[in-house]
Design a protein around this motif. Structure first.
Motif, PDB file in Angstrom:
ATOM      1  N   SER A 120       1.476  -1.335   0.091  1.00  0.00           N
ATOM      2  CA  SER A 120      -0.496   0.182   0.362  1.00  0.00           C
ATOM      3  C   SER A 120       0.800   1.335  -0.218  1.00  0.00           C
ATOM      4  O   SER A 120       2.490   0.736  -0.301  1.00  0.00           O
ATOM      5  CB  SER A 120      -0.673  -0.221   1.141  1.00  0.00           C
ATOM      6  N   THR A 121      -0.075   2.574  -0.194  1.00  0.00           N
ATOM      7  CA  THR A 121       0.986   3.851  -0.010  1.00  0.00           C
ATOM      8  C   THR A 121       1.809   3.629   1.014  1.00  0.00           C
ATOM      9  O   THR A 121       1.369   3.291   2.218  1.00  0.00           O
ATOM     10  CB  THR A 121       0.116   4.698  -0.195  1.00  0.00           C
ATOM     11  N   GLY A 122       3.044   3.910   0.654  1.00  0.00           N
ATOM     12  CA  GLY A 122       3.540   4.697   1.849  1.00  0.00           C
ATOM     13  C   GLY A 122       4.809   3.132   2.467  1.00  0.00           C
ATOM     14  O   GLY A 122       5.330   2.744   2.871  1.00  0.00           O
ATOM     15  N   ASN A 123       4.564   1.892   1.240  1.00  0.00           N
ATOM     16  CA  ASN A 123       5.178   0.590   1.981  1.00  0.00           C
ATOM     17  C   ASN A 123       6.791   0.806   1.032  1.00  0.00           C
ATOM     18  O   ASN A 123       6.583   1.898   0.192  1.00  0.00           O
ATOM     19  CB  ASN A 123       4.836  -0.069   0.634  1.00  0.00           C
ATOM     20  N   ARG A 124       8.278   0.657   1.866  1.00  0.00           N
ATOM     21  CA  ARG A 124       9.278   0.747   0.752  1.00  0.00           C
ATOM     22  C   ARG A 124       9.752  -1.077   0.386  1.00  0.00           C
ATOM     23  O   ARG A 124       9.544  -1.983   1.362  1.00  0.00           O
ATOM     24  CB  ARG A 124      10.172   1.397   1.287  1.00  0.00           C
ATOM     25  N   ILE A 125       9.915  -0.738  -0.756  1.00  0.00           N
ATOM     26  CA  ILE A 125      10.594  -1.861  -1.310  1.00  0.00           C
ATOM     27  C   ILE A 125      12.109  -1.947  -1.381  1.00  0.00           C
ATOM     28  O   ILE A 125      12.520  -1.132  -1.671  1.00  0.00           O
ATOM     29  CB  ILE A 125      10.079  -2.306  -2.632  1.00  0.00           C
ATOM     30  N   HIS A 126      12.914  -2.961  -0.465  1.00  0.00           N
ATOM     31  CA  HIS A 126      14.400  -2.344  -0.052  1.00  0.00           C
ATOM     32  C   HIS A 126      14.629  -3.648  -1.202  1.00  0.00           C
ATOM     33  O   HIS A 126      14.607  -4.516  -1.201  1.00  0.00           O
ATOM     34  CB  HIS A 126      14.521  -3.067   0.927  1.00  0.00           C
ATOM     35  N   LEU A 127      15.741  -2.839  -1.812  1.00  0.00           N
ATOM     36  CA  LEU A 127      16.606  -3.816  -3.371  1.00  0.00           C
ATOM     37  C   LEU A 127      17.619  -3.274  -2.745  1.00  0.00           C
ATOM     38  O   LEU A 127      18.844  -2.288  -2.372  1.00  0.00           O
ATOM     39  CB  LEU A 127      16.294  -3.306  -4.705  1.00  0.00           C
ATOM     40  N   GLU A 128      18.585  -4.816  -2.466  1.00  0.00           N
ATOM     41  CA  GLU A 128      20.134  -4.441  -1.996  1.00  0.00           C
ATOM     42  C   GLU A 128      20.969  -4.287  -3.363  1.00  0.00           C
ATOM     43  O   GLU A 128      21.276  -5.215  -4.629  1.00  0.00           O
ATOM     44  CB  GLU A 128      21.042  -5.792  -1.210  1.00  0.00           C
ATOM     45  N   ALA A 129      22.049  -3.374  -2.942  1.00  0.00           N
ATOM     46  CA  ALA A 129      23.189  -3.077  -3.792  1.00  0.00           C
ATOM     47  C   ALA A 129      22.670  -2.485  -4.888  1.00  0.00           C
ATOM     48  O   ALA A 129      23.165  -2.682  -5.755  1.00  0.00           O
ATOM     49  CB  ALA A 129      23.903  -4.122  -3.969  1.00  0.00           C
ATOM     50  N   GLN A 130      21.280  -1.737  -5.085  1.00  0.00           N
ATOM     51  CA  GLN A 130      21.128  -1.761  -6.318  1.00  0.00           C
ATOM     52  C   GLN A 130      21.009   0.051  -5.918  1.00  0.00           C
ATOM     53  O   GLN A 130      20.371   1.475  -7.035  1.00  0.00           O
ATOM     54  CB  GLN A 130      19.602  -1.372  -6.391  1.00  0.00           C
ATOM     55  N   GLY A 131      21.508   1.238  -5.182  1.00  0.00           N
ATOM     56  CA  GLY A 131      21.467   1.982  -4.867  1.00  0.00           C
ATOM     57  C   GLY A 131      23.214   2.804  -4.767  1.00  0.00           C
ATOM     58  O   GLY A 131      22.959   2.729  -6.844  1.00  0.00           O
ATOM     59  N   GLU A 132      23.631   3.826  -4.819  1.00  0.00           N
ATOM     60  CA  GLU A 132      24.459   4.387  -5.721  1.00  0.00           C
ATOM     61  C   GLU A 132      25.818   4.030  -5.212  1.00  0.00           C
ATOM     62  O   GLU A 132      26.100   3.245  -4.663  1.00  0.00           O
ATOM     63  CB  GLU A 132      24.448   5.557  -4.572  1.00  0.00           C
ATOM     64  N   VAL A 133      26.663   3.432  -6.267  1.00  0.00           N
ATOM     65  CA  VAL A 133      28.017   2.771  -6.479  1.00  0.00           C
ATOM     66  C   VAL A 133      28.860   4.380  -5.580  1.00  0.00           C
ATOM     67  O   VAL A 133      28.619   5.295  -5.556  1.00  0.00           O
ATOM     68  CB  VAL A 133      28.324   3.095  -7.496  1.00  0.00           C
ATOM     69  N   GLY A 134      29.761   3.908  -4.378  1.00  0.00           N
ATOM     70  CA  GLY A 134      30.575   4.950  -4.017  1.00  0.00           C
ATOM     71  C   GLY A 134      31.264   5.844  -4.410  1.00  0.00           C
ATOM     72  O   GLY A 134      32.273   4.807  -6.123  1.00  0.00           O
ATOM     73  N   PRO A 135      32.201   6.947  -3.919  1.00  0.00           N
ATOM     74  CA  PRO A 135      33.275   6.867  -4.414  1.00  0.00           C
ATOM     75  C   PRO A 135      34.490   5.750  -4.645  1.00  0.00           C
ATOM     76  O   PRO A 135      34.185   5.198  -4.272  1.00  0.00           O
ATOM     77  CB  PRO A 135      33.620   7.752  -3.466  1.00  0.00           C
ATOM     78  N   GLY A 136      34.899   6.249  -5.719  1.00  0.00           N
ATOM     79  CA  GLY A 136      36.521   4.909  -5.780  1.00  0.00           C
ATOM     80  C   GLY A 136      35.772   3.660  -6.326  1.00  0.00           C
ATOM     81  O   GLY A 136      36.332   2.843  -6.025  1.00  0.00           O
ATOM     82  N   GLY A 137      34.677   4.087  -7.160  1.00  0.00           N
ATOM     83  CA  GLY A 137      33.864   1.929  -7.255  1.00  0.00           C
ATOM     84  C   GLY A 137      33.319   1.881  -6.022  1.00  0.00           C
ATOM     85  O   GLY A 137      33.545   0.324  -6.659  1.00  0.00           O
ATOM     86  N   GLY A 138      33.392   1.840  -5.210  1.00  0.00           N
ATOM     87  CA  GLY A 138      33.146   1.646  -3.668  1.00  0.00           C
ATOM     88  C   GLY A 138      31.845   0.608  -3.541  1.00  0.00           C
ATOM     89  O   GLY A 138      30.734   0.905  -4.679  1.00  0.00           O
ATOM     90  N   PRO A 139      31.286   0.113  -2.422  1.00  0.00           N
ATOM     91  CA  PRO A 139      30.487  -0.791  -3.313  1.00  0.00           C
ATOM     92  C   PRO A 139      29.201   0.266  -2.865  1.00  0.00           C
ATOM     93  O   PRO A 139      28.764   0.975  -2.249  1.00  0.00           O
ATOM     94  CB  PRO A 139      29.984  -1.624  -1.528  1.00  0.00           C
ATOM     95  N   ALA A 140      28.053  -0.222  -4.078  1.00  0.00           N
ATOM     96  CA  ALA A 140      27.063  -0.029  -3.561  1.00  0.00           C
ATOM     97  C   ALA A 140      25.430   0.274  -2.597  1.00  0.00           C
ATOM     98  O   ALA A 140      25.643  -0.873  -2.012  1.00  0.00           O
ATOM     99  CB  ALA A 140      26.139   0.142  -5.542  1.00  0.00           C
ATOM    100  N   GLY A 141      24.911   1.458  -2.294  1.00  0.00           N
ATOM    101  CA  GLY A 141      24.517   1.256  -1.432  1.00  0.00           C
ATOM    102  C   GLY A 141      23.216   0.735  -2.122  1.00  0.00           C
ATOM    103  O   GLY A 141      22.885  -0.057  -2.850  1.00  0.00           O
ATOM    104  N   ASP A 142      21.679   0.649  -1.138  1.00  0.00           N
ATOM    105  CA  ASP A 142      20.114   0.566  -1.736  1.00  0.00           C
ATOM    106  C   ASP A 142      19.857   1.152  -2.066  1.00  0.00           C
ATOM    107  O   ASP A 142      20.062   2.263  -1.612  1.00  0.00           O
ATOM    108  CB  ASP A 142      20.166  -0.497  -0.338  1.00  0.00           C
ATOM    109  N   LEU A 143      18.318   0.134  -2.697  1.00  0.00           N
ATOM    110  CA  LEU A 143      17.599   1.400  -3.375  1.00  0.00           C
ATOM    111  C   LEU A 143      16.691   0.787  -2.643  1.00  0.00           C
ATOM    112  O   LEU A 143      15.933   0.228  -2.173  1.00  0.00           O
ATOM    113  CB  LEU A 143      17.627   0.885  -4.819  1.00  0.00           C
ATOM    114  N   TYR A 144      15.170   2.537  -2.141  1.00  0.00           N
ATOM    115  CA  TYR A 144      14.487   1.929  -1.625  1.00  0.00           C
ATOM    116  C   TYR A 144      13.353   2.050  -2.444  1.00  0.00           C
ATOM    117  O   TYR A 144      13.079   3.213  -3.547  1.00  0.00           O
ATOM    118  CB  TYR A 144      14.175   2.418  -0.698  1.00  0.00           C
ATOM    119  N   VAL A 145      12.177   1.697  -2.563  1.00  0.00           N
ATOM    120  CA  VAL A 145      11.636   2.247  -3.742  1.00  0.00           C
ATOM    121  C   VAL A 145       9.673   2.134  -2.978  1.00  0.00           C
ATOM    122  O   VAL A 145       9.827   1.156  -1.835  1.00  0.00           O
ATOM    123  CB  VAL A 145      11.129   1.258  -4.764  1.00  0.00           C
ATOM    124  N   GLU A 146       9.957   3.845  -3.048  1.00  0.00           N
ATOM    125  CA  GLU A 146       8.762   3.410  -2.275  1.00  0.00           C
ATOM    126  C   GLU A 146       7.276   4.334  -3.330  1.00  0.00           C
ATOM    127  O   GLU A 146       6.816   3.870  -4.253  1.00  0.00           O
ATOM    128  CB  GLU A 146       8.780   5.211  -1.411  1.00  0.00           C
TER     129      GLU A 146
END
Ligand SMILES: [Zn+2]
Ligand SMILES: [Zn+2]
Length: 392
Positions: A227-253
């Motif tokens: 329902s509205t407001g729920n977030r789906i958590h997608l691991e390591a689909q967020g921003e890649v870090g500086p220096g090509g560091g591991p990606a953060g997570d992506l949350y889909v609201e």
């Protein structure tokens, strides 16, 4: 209760501004971490002293405090804003950070490679997608590893070299003189920005960041029942870090668009069914097109439901069909499909219809209903209120 700032500074209530200033300096020296190294509460004491000085050095705040008021407003809030009231005009918070921060956190040069940030994107769903689940394409715009340098930040063959300004330490020690004595502070090296190394020829694609922004489309699996407001958590689909560091997570609201027919209430789907007056009186069976009708993968038999309208149905009566509501995200099963009947009074009558209704009214002795008390709705507005909500 507010603290006794006079006691904290160890001055009389009629102390002059000069005495207050002296007392503060004397005590601040005592809890200075270079002096009170074995005192774990030095930072707290120091902040308390600062608080006392902040109030007593300001004639307005001191007057408020003397009257028994709270001169710092709110009390529990963190210590801040000292700089404005201080005669010297330096930022007190920075000073505390410099003193207490300098003791810890000396870890040498920082790594160029760090974890990326989490990202948040919003997705709009139709009600049937939220209820029955869906696989949705989603455009995301995040940093990805630079394809040219693979995250190293350098042009091909360009190895990082030790920074000459800080000698590879990443930070520079500075001695600041103040009335509290010399304060050692460490600052990130301006030459290498704290990395301890310099990339002589930064990658032309990412300017040495090791990552570039990129739009891509991913498929998000929407579980049934969101329902509205729920977030789906997608691991390591967020921003890649500086220096090509591991990606953060992506949350889909999730945000669910309102539907023309069905309204969601928790795990229930609610609909209003208009029933002609005669059908409501005599009873009938009506067909309701369900939400399943909009879902391509649904069981064809589930796309409509036969609704029994009992004889004598009143406007506002709700009927529930079990297990035809929203699938529960946790625990399994489905909520109800709630149907509220709205009895329709005919508006356009021809002569014959009017005649029949008049005859019915006579038979029922309803030609002169007379004075009756208005129906009590209760404080919540009852069924009528619910119906009004719906129709508005
Ligand atoms: Zn690059
Ligand atoms: Zn440096």
């Amino acid at each position: 209760m507010s603290k006794d700032y006079y006691a904290i500074l160890g001055v009389d209530r009629d102390a002059t501004p000069e005495e207050i200033k002296k007392a503060y300096r004397r005590r601040a020296m005592k809890v200075h971490p270079d002096v009170a190294q074995d005192d774990a509460e030095a930072a707290d004491k120091f902040k308390e002293l600062g608080e006392a000085y902040e109030v007593l050095s300001d004639p307005n705040k001191r007057a408020v405090f003397d009257r028994g008021g709270d001169p710092r407003g709110g009390g529990g809030a963190g210590f801040s804003g000292f700089g404005g009231g201080f005669a010297g005009g330096f930022d007190f918070t920075n000073l505390v950070d410099a003193m207490f921060g300098a003791q810890s956190g000396r870890g040498g040069p920082r790594s160029r490679v760090r974890r990326g940030q989490d990202a948040l994107v919003r997705i709009e769903l139709e009600l049937h997608e939220a209820v029955f689940g869906a696989a949705k394409p989603l455009k995301v715009d995040t940093a990805v590893v630079c394809p040219k340098c693979q995250g190293s930040g350098g042009e091909a063959g360009s190895e990082p070299v030790t920074c000459s300004t800080c000698g590879g330490q990443g930070d520079i020690i500075q001695i600041q003189r103040s009335f509290l004595g010399d304060i050692r502070t460490s600052q990130a090296c301006p030459q290498c920005r704290g990395y301890g190394t310099i990339i002589p020829r930064p990658c032309s694609e990412c300017s040495g960041e090791g990552r570039v922004r990129s739009k891509r489309t991913i498929t998000v699996k929407i579980p049934a029942g969101v329902s509205t407001g729920n977030r789906i958590h997608l691991e390591a689909q967020g921003e890649v870090g500086p220096g090509g560091g591991p990606a953060g997570d992506l949350y889909v609201e999730i945000s669910v668009r309102p539907h023309e027919t069905f309204r969601r209430e928790g795990d229930n789907l609610e609909a209003v069914l208009r029933v002609p007056m005669t059908a409501a009186a005599l009873g009938t069976t009506m067909e309701l097109i369900t939400l399943e009708n909009e879902w391509a993968d649904s069981d064809p038999d589930a796309r409509k439901v036969a609704v029994e309208v009992p004889a004598g149905t009143q406007s506002g009566t709700r009927m529930a069909i079990k297990d035809r509501g929203v699938p529960r995200l946790r625990g399994g099963g489905r909520g109800e499909l709630g149907i509220t009947f709205l009895v329709q009074t005919p508006t356009k009558l021809d002569e014959r219809q009017r005649e029949l209704l008049r005859e019915l009214a006579e038979l029922r002795d309803e030609t002169e209903p007379g004075a009756v008390e208005a129906h009590k709705q209760g404080k919540s507005g009852g069924l009528f209120g619910r119906l009004q909500d719906w129709l508005s």
